[in-house]
Scaffold this motif. Structure first.
Motif, PDB file in Angstrom:
ATOM      1  N   ALA A 187       0.822  -1.213   0.000  1.00  0.00           N
ATOM      2  CA  ALA A 187       0.000   0.000   0.000  1.00  0.00           C
ATOM      3  C   ALA A 187       0.852   1.258   0.000  1.00  0.00           C
ATOM      4  N   GLY A 188       2.065   1.185   0.539  1.00  0.00           N
ATOM      5  CA  GLY A 188       2.919   2.362   0.605  1.00  0.00           C
ATOM      6  C   GLY A 188       4.050   2.378  -0.404  1.00  0.00           C
ATOM      7  N   LEU A 189       4.072   1.422  -1.343  1.00  0.00           N
ATOM      8  CA  LEU A 189       5.157   1.326  -2.318  1.00  0.00           C
ATOM      9  C   LEU A 189       4.686   1.755  -3.704  1.00  0.00           C
ATOM     10  N   THR A 190       5.534   2.483  -4.406  1.00  0.00           N
ATOM     11  CA  THR A 190       5.231   2.895  -5.782  1.00  0.00           C
ATOM     12  C   THR A 190       6.214   2.301  -6.780  1.00  0.00           C
ATOM     13  N   ASP A 191       7.262   1.641  -6.291  1.00  0.00           N
ATOM     14  CA  ASP A 191       8.266   1.055  -7.173  1.00  0.00           C
ATOM     15  C   ASP A 191       7.779  -0.319  -7.642  1.00  0.00           C
ATOM     16  N   PRO A 192       7.444  -0.477  -8.946  1.00  0.00           N
ATOM     17  CA  PRO A 192       6.924  -1.766  -9.430  1.00  0.00           C
ATOM     18  C   PRO A 192       7.891  -2.923  -9.186  1.00  0.00           C
ATOM     19  N   ALA A 193       9.202  -2.677  -9.347  1.00  0.00           N
ATOM     20  CA  ALA A 193      10.175  -3.753  -9.169  1.00  0.00           C
ATOM     21  C   ALA A 193      10.190  -4.245  -7.725  1.00  0.00           C
ATOM     22  N   ALA A 194      10.095  -3.312  -6.762  1.00  0.00           N
ATOM     23  CA  ALA A 194      10.103  -3.699  -5.354  1.00  0.00           C
ATOM     24  C   ALA A 194       8.859  -4.512  -5.008  1.00  0.00           C
ATOM     25  N   VAL A 195       7.702  -4.086  -5.530  1.00  0.00           N
ATOM     26  CA  VAL A 195       6.461  -4.830  -5.274  1.00  0.00           C
ATOM     27  C   VAL A 195       6.560  -6.236  -5.854  1.00  0.00           C
ATOM     28  N   ARG A 196       7.055  -6.335  -7.084  1.00  0.00           N
ATOM     29  CA  ARG A 196       7.158  -7.650  -7.741  1.00  0.00           C
ATOM     30  C   ARG A 196       8.116  -8.568  -6.989  1.00  0.00           C
ATOM     31  N   ARG A 197       9.237  -8.025  -6.522  1.00  0.00           N
ATOM     32  CA  ARG A 197      10.208  -8.845  -5.786  1.00  0.00           C
ATOM     33  C   ARG A 197       9.598  -9.403  -4.510  1.00  0.00           C
ATOM     34  N   MET A 198       8.887  -8.574  -3.787  1.00  0.00           N
ATOM     35  CA  MET A 198       8.316  -9.024  -2.510  1.00  0.00           C
ATOM     36  C   MET A 198       7.230 -10.070  -2.716  1.00  0.00           C
ATOM     37  N   LEU A 199       6.337  -9.841  -3.673  1.00  0.00           N
ATOM     38  CA  LEU A 199       5.265 -10.797  -3.897  1.00  0.00           C
ATOM     39  C   LEU A 199       5.825 -12.131  -4.382  1.00  0.00           C
ATOM     40  N   THR A 200       6.804 -12.068  -5.281  1.00  0.00           N
ATOM     41  CA  THR A 200       7.391 -13.304  -5.794  1.00  0.00           C
ATOM     42  C   THR A 200       8.127 -14.057  -4.699  1.00  0.00           C
TER      43      THR A 200
END
Length: 363
Positions: A187-200
């Motif tokens: 909810a507080g992240l705007t960096d697509p790469a960071a979101v993808r890394r965490m979910l993966t």
């Protein structure tokens, strides 16, 4: 030996009538005003010891560090929880349930009213390599019921929920489950790469199942953000690859006959019947992995796909093909049981009517 202490105002009285021997580490270095009162330290005395040149400092409202200098990461976490557990003096009159202390004994079961660490700090505590170090975080997210009236302050950011999940104990602290912590972090992240890394990472390293993550993201109304949707697609792909690996393991580790993998079925001269993850032609038994999002997290397009898959399974069953429906959770939690289900279907094929002839093609 004189067990008294003199404050900055010259007053002499027992400083800690109750011993601190039962507290260790950060529990002894960071205390709330209520805990200090239990040890004989009044609000005035605490304020005096936090004055210029004093040995203490006020870290957060109602939370004190019993030393000078910056707090450690553990002290920040415990201090954030102590602040979140503060109750107004009239709380008991309103029927509020007292919060559980941040220094809960190891193994104690947290209550559903327990404040808990969530967001990036929680992911770090859960062992995520893609989450920042605690020392790099500007704030600590703390999850509270929506009915609690408490503002974010200092390094503490309050996150609210209609219903709290059951907290998990990590390093002796109440921490939100991975799926909830992910949603609060995203909810507080705007960096697509960071979101993808965490979910993966959540799925690839077995922290939680894709469906649980999608459910939390949907409830947090984050699936309208394009970079989150893209990351969820990567998440589901990683979840499918992991489930396929477990399916291979199930067949080989439990001595099942080798199927043909990832095939399409067609009727001779007829229509396409659909794809299957594993198929035993001699037994007319198929395995289909279901890695799709849960029902409440699906779009209308997902619903159409779900209905199409249900029709495919019904069509195959009418043709005499037994379809075993497996989910990633079943393969993770009960691999031997799922192997038994498939073996039973293979053995039962001898007692069934011969299936319709189908053409098996690589997918």
């Amino acid at each position: 030996m004189n067990n008294s202490s003199t404050s900055c105002g010259g007053e002499t009285s027992p400083l800690f009538p109750r011993p601190l021997s039962h507290l260790t580490g950060a529990q002894r270095r960071v205390l709330s005003a209520a805990q200090l009162r239990e040890h004989g330290v009044s609000a005035a005395r605490a304020a005096a010891r936090c004055g210029p040149g004093g040995p203490w400092q006020q870290f957060l409202p109602g939370v004190f560090l019993l030393h000078q200098g910056p707090p450690t990461s553990e002290e920040r976490l415990r201090g954030a929880l102590l602040y979140a557990e503060r109750r107004p003096a009239s709380g008991a009159a309103r029927g509020e349930v007292p919060a559980q202390p941040a220094d809960r004994p190891a193994g104690a079961r947290p209550s559903r009213d327990t404040a808990m660490i969530t967001g990036l700090a929680a992911l770090t505590l859960h062992g995520f390599s893609s989450a920042p170090a605690l020392t790099a975080l500007d704030h600590i997210d703390v999850l509270l019921p929506r009915t609690r009236r408490l503002r974010s302050t200092g390094c503490v950011r309050i996150v609210r929920a209609h219903a709290l999940p059951a907290a998990e104990q990590v390093t002796g602290l109440p921490v939100a489950p991975v799926a909830r912590a992910l949603a609060d972090a995203v909810a507080g992240l705007t960096d697509p790469a960071a979101v993808r890394r965490m979910l993966t990472e959540a799925v690839r390293y077995g922290h939680c199942e894709p469906a649980a993550v999608v459910r939390e993201l949907s409830q947090a109304r984050l699936l309208s953000r394009p970079h989150v949707v893209d990351a969820v697609e990567s998440l589901l792909a990683a979840g499918r690859a992991l489930a396929e690996g477990r399916l291979y393991e199930m067949v080989r580790a439990h001595g099942l006959p080798e199927p043909v993998w990832n095939v399409d079925l067609r009727l001779p001269g007829g229509p396409h019947l659909g794809g299957l993850d594993a198929y035993w032609p001699d037994h007319a038994v198929a395995v289909e992995l279901d890695t799709r999002a849960p029902r409440h997290g699906r779009t209308p397009e997902d619903e159409a796909e779900w209905s199409e898959c249900a029709r495919k399974r019904e069509h195959l069953e009418r043709l005499g093909i037994t379809v075993v429906h497996l989910t990633p959770r079943k393969l993770r939690d009960s691999l031997e049981l799922q192997a038994t289900v498939v073996r039973t279907a293979l053995l039962a094929s001898a007692d069934r009517e011969p299936p319709a002839r189908v053409i098996v093609l690589p997918r």
